[in-house]
Design a protein around this motif. Structure first.
Motif, short mmCIF file in Angstrom:
data_model
loop_
_atom_site.label_atom_id
_atom_site.label_comp_id
_atom_site.label_asym_id
_atom_site.label_seq_id
_atom_site.Cartn_x
_atom_site.Cartn_y
_atom_site.Cartn_z
N UNK A 32 0.82 -1.21 0.00
CA UNK A 32 0.00 0.00 0.00
C UNK A 32 0.85 1.26 0.00
N UNK A 33 1.95 1.25 0.75
CA UNK A 33 2.85 2.41 0.74
C UNK A 33 3.38 2.64 -0.68
N UNK A 34 3.71 1.54 -1.38
CA UNK A 34 4.24 1.66 -2.74
C UNK A 34 3.15 2.14 -3.71
N UNK A 35 1.91 1.68 -3.50
CA UNK A 35 0.82 2.02 -4.41
C UNK A 35 0.28 3.43 -4.17
N UNK A 39 1.89 8.69 3.24
CA UNK A 39 0.96 9.63 3.87
C UNK A 39 -0.50 9.28 3.61
N UNK A 40 -0.81 8.72 2.44
CA UNK A 40 -2.20 8.47 2.05
C UNK A 40 -2.71 7.10 2.49
N UNK A 41 -1.85 6.29 3.06
CA UNK A 41 -2.27 4.95 3.51
C UNK A 41 -2.71 5.01 4.96
N UNK A 43 -4.53 2.94 8.51
CA UNK A 43 -4.62 1.64 9.17
C UNK A 43 -5.82 0.86 8.64
N UNK A 44 -6.90 1.57 8.34
CA UNK A 44 -8.09 0.91 7.78
C UNK A 44 -7.77 0.29 6.42
N UNK A 45 -6.98 0.99 5.60
CA UNK A 45 -6.58 0.45 4.31
C UNK A 45 -5.79 -0.85 4.50
N UNK A 46 -4.88 -0.84 5.47
CA UNK A 46 -4.03 -2.00 5.72
C UNK A 46 -4.87 -3.18 6.21
N UNK A 47 -5.79 -2.90 7.13
CA UNK A 47 -6.66 -3.96 7.65
C UNK A 47 -7.51 -4.56 6.53
N UNK A 48 -8.03 -3.71 5.65
CA UNK A 48 -8.86 -4.20 4.55
C UNK A 48 -8.04 -5.06 3.59
N UNK A 49 -6.81 -4.66 3.32
CA UNK A 49 -5.96 -5.43 2.41
C UNK A 49 -5.67 -6.82 2.99
N UNK A 50 -5.45 -6.90 4.29
CA UNK A 50 -5.15 -8.19 4.92
C UNK A 50 -6.43 -9.00 5.14
N UNK A 51 -7.57 -8.29 5.31
CA UNK A 51 -8.82 -8.97 5.60
C UNK A 51 -9.02 -9.20 7.08
N UNK A 113 15.15 -0.65 -5.48
CA UNK A 113 14.90 -1.98 -6.03
C UNK A 113 13.42 -2.35 -6.00
N UNK A 114 12.60 -1.50 -5.42
CA UNK A 114 11.16 -1.73 -5.40
C UNK A 114 10.47 -0.37 -5.31
N UNK A 115 9.18 -0.30 -5.63
CA UNK A 115 8.49 1.00 -5.64
C UNK A 115 8.55 1.75 -4.32
N UNK A 116 8.52 1.02 -3.20
CA UNK A 116 8.54 1.70 -1.91
C UNK A 116 9.88 2.37 -1.67
N UNK A 117 10.97 1.67 -1.96
CA UNK A 117 12.29 2.27 -1.75
C UNK A 117 12.47 3.48 -2.66
N UNK A 118 11.95 3.39 -3.87
CA UNK A 118 12.00 4.55 -4.76
C UNK A 118 11.17 5.69 -4.19
N UNK A 119 10.01 5.35 -3.61
CA UNK A 119 9.14 6.38 -3.04
C UNK A 119 9.75 7.07 -1.84
N UNK A 120 10.60 6.37 -1.10
CA UNK A 120 11.24 6.98 0.07
C UNK A 120 12.07 8.19 -0.32
N UNK A 121 12.53 8.21 -1.57
CA UNK A 121 13.41 9.30 -1.99
C UNK A 121 12.65 10.49 -2.57
N UNK A 122 11.32 10.41 -2.56
CA UNK A 122 10.55 11.57 -3.00
C UNK A 122 10.53 12.64 -1.91
N UNK A 123 10.33 13.88 -2.32
CA UNK A 123 10.42 15.01 -1.39
C UNK A 123 9.46 14.88 -0.22
N UNK A 124 8.24 14.37 -0.48
CA UNK A 124 7.25 14.30 0.60
C UNK A 124 7.62 13.26 1.67
#
Length: 208
Positions: A32-35, A39-41, A43-51, A113-124
């Motif tokens: 979810x962090x990668x997608x 900031x936009x993720x 706890x409810x999103x995470x719970x729903x993804x896991x079920x 090496x993955x979308x999340x690590x790439x996202x960590x380097x964004x300004x936000x």
């Protein structure tokens, strides 16, 4: 009246061990962090993804910051493991080879090496990225101190003072330089390491 068992339409609850459930939550959080971004993720999103319920997420992780910490810890562990592998493969006396492979290690670890690590380097995500760098430097310098520095000190005089502090400055500097100027040649980075650690010029250097 005879009690009825579950029918085909009754959802089957999958039982997980605590470690499996924790890993499941972390995997969903990374996705979810990668997608969506950190900031936009929610706890409810995470719970729903896991079920599972939000309450079960909070059973394993106090809040979203704790989830971020756990993910950063996993990246730091990966960095430290790569340093340990590098140290175990060093050939005694082959300083140039060790430095070359060390620079390769840093480049590999800092490459997204993955979308999340790439996202960590964004300004936000600057604050989270700086947390990662601080933790990585601390852990990597700890690893160097317990392995490489101790092994080197058994055979050679260490020509620098304030060894731990020097390594901290060096690792911070390499991370910053490789991130800001990835085009910097390996020979330049190796030269910086040699100068900082007072290792002298390479043996093949005619001015040595």
């Amino acid at each position: 009246m005879t009690a009825k068992g579950p029918t085909r339409d009754t959802p089957v609850r999958t039982v997980r061990t605590p470690d499996e459930r924790r890993d499941e939550i972390l995997t969903a959080t990374r996705q979810l962090f990668a997608e969506r971004g950190i900031a936009k993720t929610t706890i409810s999103d995470i719970a729903a993804r896991v079920g599972i319920t939000r309450g079960l997420v909070y059973h394993y992780f106090e809040d979203k910051d704790t989830l971020v910490d756990a993910i950063l810890d996993a990246y730091v562990d990966e960095f430290v493991e790569s340093v340990q592998e590098w140290d175990a493969s060093r050939v005694e006396g082959d300083i140039e080879g060790a430095l070359t492979r060390c620079i390769e290690l840093f480049r590999r670890q800092l490459r997204p090496t993955d979308p999340l690590r790439a996202g960590l380097q964004r300004a936000e995500n600057a604050a989270v990225y700086h947390q990662f760098v601080d933790r990585a430097v601390e852990a990597v310098v700890d690893c160097f101190s317990r392995t490489t520095v101790e092994a080197y000190a058994l055979r050679h005089d260490i020509a620098i003072q304030h060894v731990r502090e020097t390594f901290s400055v060096l690792v911070y500097g390499l991370i910053a330089l490789v991130r800001a100027h990835p085009e910097t040649e390996d020979r330049v980075l190796i030269g910086i390491v040699r100068q900082t650690l007072a290792l002298g010029p390479p043996p093949s250097d005619p001015t040595a």
